[in-house]
Design an enzyme around this catalytic site. Structure first.
Site, PDB file in Angstrom:
ATOM      1  N   GLY A 126       0.832  -1.189   0.000  1.00 20.70           N
ATOM      2  CA  GLY A 126       0.000   0.000   0.000  1.00 20.70           C
ATOM      3  C   GLY A 126       0.870   1.244   0.000  1.00 20.70           C
ATOM      4  O   GLY A 126       2.061   1.180   0.332  1.00 20.70           O
ATOM      5  N   LYS A 127       0.321   2.359  -0.395  1.00 18.19           N
ATOM      6  CA  LYS A 127       1.049   3.628  -0.359  1.00 18.19           C
ATOM      7  C   LYS A 127       0.056   4.760  -0.487  1.00 18.19           C
ATOM      8  O   LYS A 127      -0.968   4.632  -1.166  1.00 18.19           O
ATOM      9  CB  LYS A 127       2.052   3.716  -1.506  1.00 18.19           C
ATOM     10  CG  LYS A 127       3.165   4.719  -1.263  1.00 18.19           C
ATOM     11  CD  LYS A 127       4.136   4.212  -0.229  1.00 18.19           C
ATOM     12  CE  LYS A 127       5.322   5.133  -0.060  1.00 18.19           C
ATOM     13  NZ  LYS A 127       6.321   4.551   0.847  1.00 18.19           N
TER      14      LYS A 127
END
Length: 437
Positions: A126-127
């Site tokens: 994720g980011k």
């Protein structure tokens, strides 16, 4: 508020665009997809899996209104990319930076997927972040912005869904505000919603130092792999934030000679070796490297071309390019920063016989200790610093052996081998779980 080390480690702010041979720039997403396609040619992975991994599961775009200290209201744009969760919750940093955009977040979330798989952590990638310059905001404004952002993405994060961490422009305090805002809305204290928090509220000891420690561990193993003696090894390190400084000090303690280090203003160089413990880190005293006594000073470009055994780019991305890859004199490059080597430079260094140990292996200590923090939060039990460092050593050595085995078995570069390890694990998980009709 100064940037701190994240799951996706970096010392100072950087762009995630890659300069191509044609002088154009590729986004992190384009680069990540290109690396995926190349790695897939070396791995026994179904084409359908590769195609699925080119795309994130979802990307959330939100408006984040902020009441400034003067009473005016400004609206910023926030993002959260969730790439793949076949092996566990999404995991990755939140950055506050003017250049944050959807494609950047997607590309970085892809890299987090590979990094977690290489370390065999039960996470996906994720980011996210907000397109804002945190230096333009007051302390109180950053707090209000963070709390509102936490509310805007509350429905897609959580200890079993998506676990953010600090990144560029954010730090442990940011994570504390995010955790508090999330917990208040949920009606109970949930420390496991983020990692990288202060230990007093569920954070882990050794978290900030972890990417530098892992970079030092992998450097030590690489030196041994190539039959060298650490006590006879010279090292140059670009960047003296938490990654570069911790790696430098550990390697010096273990017997290596650190001949050059740098910060944003330039480098100092002493062929007889520097006392890295006497040089303040970026957190201890920002931009202090050039104020230290040393026989020579260099630019940040010149440090990359020093005649040393090991070069560790540990500052910003895209510093090794097709413009300077032919001038690199180190025998081994260990990537302490994220994406310091462009795709074109990687090819040149490979052709020149220079070994490049990739970031998804070398600086993975951040996400690994984040995993330890997550476990501590779930079990409401805090580990000692000694336990953290011991467990980190075990995980890093296991990952090193997994990647080294692929290097030797298939005669691959270190980067390709790391991707093969990651893709194989992800593909196996997808095959077992199947594709929902």
């Amino acid at each position: 508020m100064t940037p701190n080390t994240s799951d996706h480690a970096t010392d100072v702010e950087s762009s995630t665009k890659t300069t191509t041979a044609a002088g154009e720039t590729d986004s992190a997403l384009v680069t990540a997809r290109r690396q995926l396609e190349r790695a897939a040619t070396h791995a026994d992975v179904d084409d359908g899996v590769v195609e699925r991994l080119k795309h994130p599961t979802r990307v959330q775009r939100v408006s984040v209104p902020l009441e400034r200290d003067d009473g005016t209201v400004e609206v910023f744009t926030g993002y959260r990319s969730q790439h793949d969760d076949v092996r566990g919750p999404y995991k990755g940093g939140l950055r506050y930076h003017p250049e944050v955009n959807a494609n950047e977040c997607i590309g970085l979330s892809m890299w987090m997927t590979w990094k977690c798989a290489v370390l065999d952590l039960p996470f996906g990638g994720g980011k996210g972040g907000i397109a804002v310059d945190p230096k333009s905001l007051s302390h109180d404004e950053i707090e209000r912005l963070t709390r509102r952002f936490a509310e805007e993405i509350r429905d897609i994060v959580g200890p079993t869904r998506d676990v953010p961490a600090p990144d560029m422009g954010t730090d442990a305090q940011t994570m504390a505000w995010f955790m508090d805002a999330y917990s208040m809305q949920q009606g109970e204290t949930i420390p496991g919603v983020v990692t990288g928090k202060p230990p007093v509220i569920g954070g882990s000891h050794g978290r900030e130092e972890a990417p530098g420690r892992s970079t030092a561990i992998i450097t030590r193993e690489a030196i041994d792999h190539y039959g060298r003696d650490l006590s006879e090894t010279t090292v140059a390190i670009q960047g003296f934030g938490s990654v570069g400084a911790n790696a430098a000090r550990l390697l010096e303690d273990w017997g290596a000679t650190i001949v050059s280090v740098s910060d944003v203003n330039g480098a100092i160089y002493d062929p007889d070796g520097l006392d890295t413990h006497a040089i303040p880190t970026h957190d201890e005293e920002p931009e202090a490297v050039l104020e230290q006594d040393a026989p020579h000073t260099l630019s940040n470009e010149e440090i990359l071309e020093l005649d040393v055994d090991v070069l560790i780019p540990a500052a910003v991305g895209n510093v090794l390019t097709d413009d300077n890859a032919d001038d690199v004199q180190a025998d081994i490059v260990v990537e302490g920063a994220n994406g310091p080597t462009t795709f074109a430079a990687d090819t040149i260094l490979e052709e020149r016989g220079i070994s490049v140990i990739p970031d998804i292996l070398a600086n993975a200590g951040g996400v690994t200790v984040s995993y330890f923090e997550w476990l501590q939060d779930i079990n409401r039990r805090q580990w000692t610093l000694e336990e953290i460092n011991e467990e980190l050593e075990v995980k890093m050595l296991a990952a090193w052996e997994d990647v080294r085995t692929e290097v030797e078995r298939k005669d691959l570069t270190w980067r390709d081998a790391a991707y093969v390890v990651a893709l194989s694990r992800i593909a196996e998980a997808k095959a077992v779980r199947g594709l929902w009709p």
